[in-house]
Scaffold this motif. Structure first.
Motif, PDB file in Angstrom:
ATOM      1  N   HIS A 148      15.599  19.976  31.722  1.00  0.00           N
ATOM      2  CA  HIS A 148      16.402  19.857  30.502  1.00  0.00           C
ATOM      3  C   HIS A 148      15.735  18.763  29.757  1.00  0.00           C
ATOM      4  O   HIS A 148      16.576  17.936  29.229  1.00  0.00           O
ATOM      5  N   ALA A 149      14.365  18.836  29.772  1.00  0.00           N
ATOM      6  CA  ALA A 149      13.484  17.803  29.121  1.00  0.00           C
ATOM      7  C   ALA A 149      13.748  17.828  27.485  1.00  0.00           C
ATOM      8  O   ALA A 149      13.849  16.843  26.787  1.00  0.00           O
ATOM      9  N   ASP A 204      16.136  11.626  22.880  1.00  0.00           N
ATOM     10  CA  ASP A 204      14.635  11.090  22.751  1.00  0.00           C
ATOM     11  C   ASP A 204      13.565  11.993  23.710  1.00  0.00           C
ATOM     12  O   ASP A 204      13.176  11.392  24.405  1.00  0.00           O
ATOM     13  N   SER A 205      13.579  13.185  23.230  1.00  0.00           N
ATOM     14  CA  SER A 205      12.712  13.928  24.168  1.00  0.00           C
ATOM     15  C   SER A 205      11.366  13.730  23.858  1.00  0.00           C
ATOM     16  O   SER A 205      10.580  14.161  24.771  1.00  0.00           O
ATOM     17  N   TRP A 206      11.043  13.223  22.665  1.00  0.00           N
ATOM     18  CA  TRP A 206       9.774  12.745  22.563  1.00  0.00           C
ATOM     19  C   TRP A 206       9.094  11.843  23.491  1.00  0.00           C
ATOM     20  O   TRP A 206       8.048  11.867  23.872  1.00  0.00           O
ATOM     21  N   MET A 207      10.066  11.093  23.892  1.00  0.00           N
ATOM     22  CA  MET A 207       9.752   9.651  25.046  1.00  0.00           C
ATOM     23  C   MET A 207       9.540  10.413  26.209  1.00  0.00           C
ATOM     24  O   MET A 207       8.669  10.191  27.070  1.00  0.00           O
ATOM     25  N   ILE A 208      10.089  11.657  26.617  1.00  0.00           N
ATOM     26  CA  ILE A 208      10.173  12.433  28.051  1.00  0.00           C
ATOM     27  C   ILE A 208       8.687  13.102  27.997  1.00  0.00           C
ATOM     28  O   ILE A 208       7.902  12.777  29.082  1.00  0.00           O
ATOM     29  N   PHE A 209       8.460  13.803  26.899  1.00  0.00           N
ATOM     30  CA  PHE A 209       7.034  14.507  27.028  1.00  0.00           C
ATOM     31  C   PHE A 209       5.702  13.467  26.735  1.00  0.00           C
ATOM     32  O   PHE A 209       4.697  13.742  27.493  1.00  0.00           O
TER      33      PHE A 209
END
Length: 93
Positions: free
Chosen positions: A57-58, A63-68
């Protein structure tokens, strides 16, 4: 009822099975070594990306940009470590 059915996870699972079947074809067919390695690497990276995006579930957080970004940083460190190890241990540089 349709909004409670996890169609994204089901499609991700089917895609995961297809990628696994493609990787198994390398073993069961008479493929050259270089072609087999390329197919295995491509399917492995696609499978890893699929796992991160669909099953971990990224994409679903704010803040998905931070995960990627963290995933990219980790991949970069892995590549640097592997290339550095090959340079030192195999190629005597």
């Amino acid at each position: 009822m349709a909004k409670f059915f996890p169609i994204g996870q089901v499609m991700g699972f089917v895609a995961s099975l297809v990628l696994t079947a493609v990787a198994l074809l390398v073993y069961f067919t008479d493929m050259s070594v270089s072609t087999g390695i390329i197919v295995l690497l491509v399917t492995a990276f696609l499978q890893a990306g699929l796992q991160f995006i669909v099953f971990m579930h990224a994409r679903e957080s704010e803040d998905s940009w931070m995960i990627f970004t963290k995933i990219g940083y980790g991949v970069g460190l892995v590549v640097i470590t592997i290339v550095g190890t090959l340079l030192i241990l195999l190629w005597d540089m």
